[in-house]
Design a protein around this motif. Structure first.
Motif, PDB file in Angstrom:
ATOM      1  N   ALA A 451      11.803  32.187  42.013  1.00 32.27           N
ATOM      2  CA  ALA A 451      11.265  33.285  41.195  1.00 32.27           C
ATOM      3  C   ALA A 451      11.367  34.603  41.949  1.00 32.27           C
ATOM      4  CB  ALA A 451       9.821  32.994  40.804  1.00 32.27           C
ATOM      5  N   ASN A 452      11.052  34.596  43.244  1.00 32.01           N
ATOM      6  CA  ASN A 452      11.148  35.819  44.060  1.00 32.01           C
ATOM      7  C   ASN A 452      12.594  36.289  44.184  1.00 32.01           C
ATOM      8  OD1 ASN A 452       8.411  36.234  44.607  1.00 32.01           O
ATOM      9  ND2 ASN A 452       8.430  34.763  46.289  1.00 32.01           N
ATOM     10  N   LEU A 453      13.529  35.325  44.317  1.00 37.27           N
ATOM     11  CA  LEU A 453      14.942  35.687  44.401  1.00 37.27           C
ATOM     12  C   LEU A 453      15.416  36.339  43.103  1.00 37.27           C
ATOM     13  CD1 LEU A 453      16.456  32.578  46.254  1.00 37.27           C
ATOM     14  CD2 LEU A 453      16.213  34.906  47.139  1.00 37.27           C
ATOM     15  N   TRP A 454      14.954  35.801  41.974  1.00 40.27           N
ATOM     16  CA  TRP A 454      15.301  36.391  40.671  1.00 40.27           C
ATOM     17  C   TRP A 454      14.809  37.837  40.587  1.00 40.27           C
ATOM     18  CZ3 TRP A 454      15.308  33.471  35.435  1.00 40.27           C
ATOM     19  CH2 TRP A 454      16.134  32.357  35.508  1.00 40.27           C
ATOM     20  N   LEU A 455      13.589  38.052  41.015  1.00 37.97           N
ATOM     21  CA  LEU A 455      13.004  39.390  40.938  1.00 37.97           C
ATOM     22  C   LEU A 455      13.748  40.368  41.840  1.00 37.97           C
ATOM     23  CD1 LEU A 455       9.204  38.495  40.867  1.00 37.97           C
ATOM     24  CD2 LEU A 455      10.541  39.519  39.002  1.00 37.97           C
ATOM     25  N   GLN A 456      14.094  39.925  43.043  1.00 33.70           N
ATOM     26  CA  GLN A 456      14.821  40.786  43.967  1.00 33.70           C
ATOM     27  C   GLN A 456      16.194  41.156  43.398  1.00 33.70           C
ATOM     28  OE1 GLN A 456      14.977  38.773  47.734  1.00 33.70           O
ATOM     29  NE2 GLN A 456      12.744  38.710  47.965  1.00 33.70           N
ATOM     30  N   GLN A 457      16.876  40.161  42.832  1.00 30.89           N
ATOM     31  CA  GLN A 457      18.194  40.415  42.267  1.00 30.89           C
ATOM     32  C   GLN A 457      18.098  41.326  41.049  1.00 30.89           C
ATOM     33  OE1 GLN A 457      20.454  36.876  41.576  1.00 30.89           O
ATOM     34  NE2 GLN A 457      22.220  37.938  40.721  1.00 30.89           N
ATOM     35  N   GLN A 458      17.064  41.137  40.245  1.00 35.01           N
ATOM     36  CA  GLN A 458      16.891  41.976  39.056  1.00 35.01           C
ATOM     37  C   GLN A 458      16.664  43.426  39.443  1.00 35.01           C
ATOM     38  OE1 GLN A 458      13.829  43.456  37.742  1.00 35.01           O
ATOM     39  NE2 GLN A 458      15.028  44.313  36.021  1.00 35.01           N
ATOM     40  N   ARG A 459      15.864  43.658  40.487  1.00 32.92           N
ATOM     41  CA  ARG A 459      15.600  45.043  40.937  1.00 32.92           C
ATOM     42  C   ARG A 459      16.867  45.688  41.461  1.00 32.92           C
ATOM     43  NH1 ARG A 459      11.124  42.386  43.642  1.00 32.92           N
ATOM     44  NH2 ARG A 459       9.231  42.536  42.365  1.00 32.92           N
ATOM     45  N   THR A 460      17.748  44.872  42.102  1.00 33.21           N
ATOM     46  CA  THR A 460      18.988  45.402  42.639  1.00 33.21           C
ATOM     47  C   THR A 460      19.975  45.768  41.543  1.00 33.21           C
ATOM     48  OG1 THR A 460      18.728  44.076  44.650  1.00 33.21           O
ATOM     49  CG2 THR A 460      20.950  44.919  44.167  1.00 33.21           C
ATOM     50  N   GLU A 461      20.095  44.883  40.561  1.00 33.62           N
ATOM     51  CA  GLU A 461      21.085  45.090  39.507  1.00 33.62           C
ATOM     52  C   GLU A 461      20.594  46.059  38.428  1.00 33.62           C
ATOM     53  OE1 GLU A 461      21.988  41.252  37.971  1.00 33.62           O
ATOM     54  OE2 GLU A 461      23.014  40.581  39.812  1.00 33.62           O
ATOM     55  N   SER A 462      19.277  46.054  38.164  1.00 28.12           N
ATOM     56  CA  SER A 462      18.744  46.928  37.097  1.00 28.12           C
ATOM     57  C   SER A 462      17.372  47.419  37.501  1.00 28.12           C
ATOM     58  CB  SER A 462      18.664  46.154  35.779  1.00 28.12           C
ATOM     59  OG  SER A 462      18.103  46.965  34.779  1.00 28.12           O
ATOM     60  N   PRO A 463      17.293  48.622  38.034  1.00 30.14           N
ATOM     61  CA  PRO A 463      15.993  49.171  38.479  1.00 30.14           C
ATOM     62  C   PRO A 463      14.981  49.310  37.355  1.00 30.14           C
ATOM     63  CG  PRO A 463      17.851  50.439  39.326  1.00 30.14           C
ATOM     64  CD  PRO A 463      18.396  49.538  38.268  1.00 30.14           C
ATOM     65  N   THR A 464      15.453  49.326  36.102  1.00 30.37           N
ATOM     66  CA  THR A 464      14.528  49.488  34.973  1.00 30.37           C
ATOM     67  C   THR A 464      13.660  48.257  34.821  1.00 30.37           C
ATOM     68  OG1 THR A 464      16.156  50.860  33.828  1.00 30.37           O
ATOM     69  CG2 THR A 464      14.335  49.939  32.506  1.00 30.37           C
TER      70      THR A 464
END
Length: 469
Positions: A451-464
């Protein structure tokens, strides 16, 4: 015998007629707990499960397969996405491998257990591993129960056919108040599968030859098998500690449904379109036999009138009372669902039942409660199975000693609408009431790290922020 062979034998070999109380009593020198009436009930449930109920003749009365459908549906719902995890030691890892075959086939075993009111898992150490026999209720005779309703003495039945002879083994397990655990094996030979016959040597069957007539096990404080008791009360014997079939309260309703359905089939059969014609309308073979263009459509009649005075052809096309039968069947199905703790629409037409969200949730609650009861009984039985396997592992030095932690997880989708839950959780995240990490773990089944990896990747790919976008 291997575990796989045991399961095959269980599926093929159960459903033979249960021996009478007097036969078992004479053979083991002790009475058994089930009454004659209870034994008849188990035999009835077994025949219904295999679609051979007493009222089914496959001529005028056919089976709708309701009994096996009910047991299958409940077993599926109770074990869907069920996981059993052992951790904490090398012993735990070893036990995980030993119980894995049972977990893999849990739905099939549970289906039979629910249909017949119970079943037994009986572990047997073979020197390196532990095989587990799956024993249905009609091959298991409880002898005594303690004050808490737990089995403290029982007899297991195994039958083999060699040529025209039938050989039956009775394996009695008993533990007394002093903690002495005794296993007694006896073999019998008969010309009929329905009678024990005369006592024989255990060596008459190769697989039984190595068994001791009487064996004592040291250190056991409970019976070395796990009894799954199907939840529910016995309306015919309110004090019985035995389990009852998942369709025990719907036997009469299932018979009514089979009879009504058979009438429905006859309605179509008898209402087939036909053309009745005078015999003069057909050609004949050299031997005088009529030649019918279509045997399913044409019927020949000898007219009493002179040719030309009446109609040569008359059409038979009666109206079929299809909807009347369907409405009657649906009404019976709803009564079966209520008696078996199933939500309306499981067997009946869902279009004719609950329509609002509140009604749907209410009717789902009934199935949810039924499944929860089954899962509690299943968990108790599996815990006892692991305790027995752990005992054998120590007694026969099969694995390094060590404690184990046991975790169960059952799917709750029966009651929970996953899409609705996700929308509610999404709103909770947007309001700051739920961490995004918890949202992912709860709705996508992720562990904390993923779950943390998903969140980190999401912030990197889409800051929104997708929750507040």
């Amino acid at each position: 015998m291997s575990w796989i062979a045991d399961v095959v034998d269980a599926v093929k070999g159960w459903f033979y007629r249960m021996f009478t109380r007097e036969e078992i009593k004479k053979a083991i020198g002790s009475d058994i707990a089930p009454t004659e009436e209870q034994q008849k009930q188990i035999s009835l449930w077994a025949s219904m499960y295999r679609n051979q109920a007493p009222w089914v003749d496959n001529d005028s009365i056919f089976s709708l397969n309701l009994s096996s459908t009910i047991a299958s549906e409940l077993a599926r719902a109770a074990t869907s996405e069920m996981t059993l995890t052992l951790s904490g030691s090398a012993r735990a890892t070893w036990l995980q491998t030993q119980i894995a075959p049972i977990v893999d086939d849990i739905r099939t075993d549970l289906e039979v257990g629910l249909a017949l009111g119970g079943m037994v898992w009986k572990p047997v150490p073979d020197g390196k591993n532990i095989t587990v026999s799956v024993i249905p209720a009609d091959a298991f005779y409880p002898v005594r129960f303690d004050s808490a309703g737990k089995v403290v003495s029982a007899v297991f039945v195994e039958q083999r056919q060699v040529g025209k002879k039938y050989f039956t083994k009775l394996e009695a397990h008993d533990i007394n108040k002093q903690g002495v655990y005794t296993v007694t094996n006896k073999a019998f030979e008969s010309d009929s599968p329905h009678q024990l016959g005369r006592e024989a040597q255990l060596s008459v069957i190769d697989d039984w030859a190595a068994l001791e007539p009487v064996a004592t096990i040291i250190g056991a404080d409970k019976l070395l098998f796990a009894y799954f008791k199907a939840p529910g009360g016995d309306v015919k014997d309110t004090g019985s500690p035995l389990g009852v079939s998942c369709y025990s309260r719907a036997v009469d309703l299932i018979e009514q449904a089979d009879r009504l359905h058979s009438g429905f089939l006859w309605e179509f059969e008898s209402g087939k379109r036909a053309l009745y014609a005078d015999v003069v309308a057909f050609q004949r073979k050299d031997d005088g036999t009529l030649i019918l263009p279509d045997k399913r459509l044409y019927r020949a009649l000898n007219s009493t009138s002179n040719v030309g005075e009446g109609d040569l052809f008359k059409e038979w096309s009666p109206s079929i009372r299809e909807q009347n039968y369907l409405n009657g069947l649906s009404a019976i199905f709803r009564r079966v669902e209520l008696a078996c703790g199933l939500a309306y629409g499981t067997l009946s037409d869902p279009e004719l039942v609950a329509r609002t969200a509140t009604e749907v949730a209410s009717t789902k609650q009934r199935t949810y409660s039924t499944i929860r009861d089954i899962q509690r009984s299943l968990r108790t039985a599996l815990e006892r199975l692991l305790e027995t396997m752990d005992f054998y592992a120590t007694a026969y030095n099969l694995a390094t000693k060590g404690a184990y932690n046991l975790e169960f997880e059952f799917d709750d989708s029966i009651l929970v609408d996953k899409d609705a839950q996700m929308q509610v959780d999404r709103q909770a995240v947007s309001m700051g009431l739920m961490p995004k990490q918890v949202f992912l773990m709860r709705n996508y089944g992720l562990d904390e790290k993923t779950a943390n990896l998903w969140l980190q990747q999401q912030r990197t790919e889409s800051p929104t922020d997708v929750f507040n976008a």
